[in-house]
Motif scaffolding. Sequence first.
Motif, short mmCIF file in Angstrom:
data_model
loop_
_atom_site.label_atom_id
_atom_site.label_comp_id
_atom_site.label_asym_id
_atom_site.label_seq_id
_atom_site.Cartn_x
_atom_site.Cartn_y
_atom_site.Cartn_z
N GLU A 196 0.81 -1.21 0.00
CA GLU A 196 0.00 0.00 0.00
C GLU A 196 0.85 1.26 0.00
N PHE A 197 2.10 1.17 0.51
CA PHE A 197 2.91 2.38 0.68
C PHE A 197 4.26 2.35 -0.01
N SER A 198 4.72 1.18 -0.47
CA SER A 198 6.10 1.13 -0.90
C SER A 198 6.35 -0.06 -1.83
N LEU A 199 7.50 -0.01 -2.48
CA LEU A 199 8.04 -1.13 -3.25
C LEU A 199 9.18 -1.73 -2.45
N PHE A 200 9.13 -3.04 -2.25
CA PHE A 200 10.16 -3.72 -1.47
C PHE A 200 10.87 -4.76 -2.32
N GLY A 201 12.11 -5.05 -1.92
CA GLY A 201 12.88 -6.11 -2.55
C GLY A 201 13.44 -7.04 -1.51
N SER A 202 13.64 -8.30 -1.89
CA SER A 202 14.25 -9.28 -1.01
C SER A 202 15.27 -10.08 -1.79
N LEU A 203 16.46 -10.23 -1.22
CA LEU A 203 17.53 -11.01 -1.85
C LEU A 203 17.59 -12.44 -1.33
N ASP A 204 16.71 -12.77 -0.37
CA ASP A 204 16.74 -14.10 0.23
C ASP A 204 15.35 -14.76 0.20
N ARG A 205 14.63 -14.53 -0.84
CA ARG A 205 13.31 -15.12 -1.06
C ARG A 205 12.35 -14.87 0.10
N GLY A 206 12.34 -13.63 0.54
CA GLY A 206 11.34 -13.21 1.50
C GLY A 206 11.69 -13.36 2.95
N GLN A 207 12.93 -13.71 3.26
CA GLN A 207 13.34 -13.80 4.67
C GLN A 207 13.57 -12.42 5.27
N SER A 208 13.87 -11.43 4.43
CA SER A 208 14.02 -10.04 4.87
C SER A 208 13.70 -9.15 3.68
N TRP A 209 13.26 -7.92 3.98
CA TRP A 209 12.81 -7.00 2.94
C TRP A 209 13.46 -5.63 3.11
N THR A 210 13.69 -4.96 1.96
CA THR A 210 14.26 -3.61 1.95
C THR A 210 13.42 -2.73 1.03
N SER A 211 13.09 -1.53 1.49
CA SER A 211 12.33 -0.60 0.65
C SER A 211 13.17 -0.16 -0.54
N LEU A 212 12.56 -0.14 -1.72
CA LEU A 212 13.25 0.27 -2.94
C LEU A 212 12.77 1.64 -3.44
N ASN A 213 12.00 2.35 -2.63
CA ASN A 213 11.46 3.64 -3.08
C ASN A 213 12.55 4.66 -3.34
N GLY A 214 13.63 4.62 -2.54
CA GLY A 214 14.69 5.61 -2.72
C GLY A 214 14.17 7.02 -2.50
N ASN A 215 14.74 7.96 -3.24
CA ASN A 215 14.35 9.36 -3.09
C ASN A 215 13.42 9.84 -4.19
N THR A 216 12.98 8.92 -5.06
CA THR A 216 12.18 9.35 -6.21
C THR A 216 10.77 8.75 -6.22
N LEU A 217 10.65 7.45 -5.99
CA LEU A 217 9.33 6.83 -6.02
C LEU A 217 8.51 7.30 -4.83
N PRO A 218 7.33 7.87 -5.04
CA PRO A 218 6.56 8.42 -3.93
C PRO A 218 5.96 7.33 -3.05
N THR A 219 5.50 7.74 -1.89
CA THR A 219 4.75 6.83 -1.01
C THR A 219 3.38 6.61 -1.62
N VAL A 220 3.19 5.43 -2.22
CA VAL A 220 1.97 5.19 -3.00
C VAL A 220 1.75 3.69 -3.10
N ALA A 221 0.52 3.28 -3.32
CA ALA A 221 0.21 1.86 -3.49
C ALA A 221 0.78 1.36 -4.82
N ILE A 222 1.50 0.24 -4.75
CA ILE A 222 2.07 -0.40 -5.95
C ILE A 222 1.16 -1.56 -6.34
N HIS A 223 0.51 -1.46 -7.48
CA HIS A 223 -0.46 -2.48 -7.88
C HIS A 223 0.09 -3.51 -8.85
N GLU A 224 1.17 -3.20 -9.54
CA GLU A 224 1.75 -4.18 -10.47
C GLU A 224 3.23 -3.92 -10.64
#
Length: 226
Positions: A178-206
Motif C-alpha cells: 500500500e505504501f512502498s516497493l520492497f525487494g528481497s535477496l533471500d526469497r522473503g526472509q528479509s525486505w528492503t524498501s526500494l522507493n529511494g528518493n524518487t518513487l513516492p509513497t503510493v500503493a504499488i499495484h503491479e
Amino acid sequence: KADTNLGKLRFNWCTPFILSHHNPHIFYCAGNYVFRSVKQGADLQAISPEITLTKRGSATAIEESPKDPDVLWVGTDDGAVHVTRDGGKKWINVTDKFKLAGLPGPRWVASIEPSRTVAGRCYVAFDGHRSDDDEPYVFVTEDFGQTWKSLRADLPLGSTRVLREDRVNPDLLYLGTEFSLFGSLDRGQSWTSLNGNTLPTVAIHEIAQATTAPEIVVGTHGRSIW
C-alpha cells in the motif's frame, strides 16, 4: 464470450486473463469458473468447477506455471485459492492451508506468482484492507499448495498488492504494498524498501520486468507508471 450452459456467470470488475507461457494460442481467464481458449480467446470453455467460496465471489488472479504448462493457479476476491496439476482435469482447493500459515480468514487474492525455476513453488499475496485489515500477507509454497510459509518477516504495516519473482535470480523478489516497493535477496526472509528518493509513497499495484532491457516497471494507484 464464455460458455452459457453454466448458469449465471460472475466476473470481477478487473477480470484476470493471461496468455500461456508455453503456447501463445492458449488464453485463460476466470470469473466464478476458469475458462480456456485454444484460439487466442475465441470459443472459451470452462475447465474448472465453481472456484469461489460464496455466490458473490469472482476471480482476481490467475497464473500458469512457466515450468509446467499443466500447472495453473487461480484466486478469488472472497479468499479461495485453487491449483490444477493436470491442465484443468482436477482442481485442488488449498484455501484452508493458509490458516495454518497465519492468514486470519478469507482475504482478497491480490496476486499469484508461480516460480520460473521450481514447478511446485508459488507465491500468493493477499490484500486485507477491504476486511479492515492492513497487515501484509504474503506466502510461499514449495509443494503445490499443500503447505504454506509466511514471508511477513520485517515488513511494516501496509496491505500487500503484488509479488513478482525476478526473471534471472529466483532468490530476488519484488513486492508492492500500500505504501512502498520492497525487494528481497533471500526469497522473503528479509525486505528492503526500494522507493529511494524518487518513487513516492503510493500503493504499488503491479510490477513487471522487461525481457529486452534491464528495467523494472511499476504501476501505482494514482501516481502513474514508474
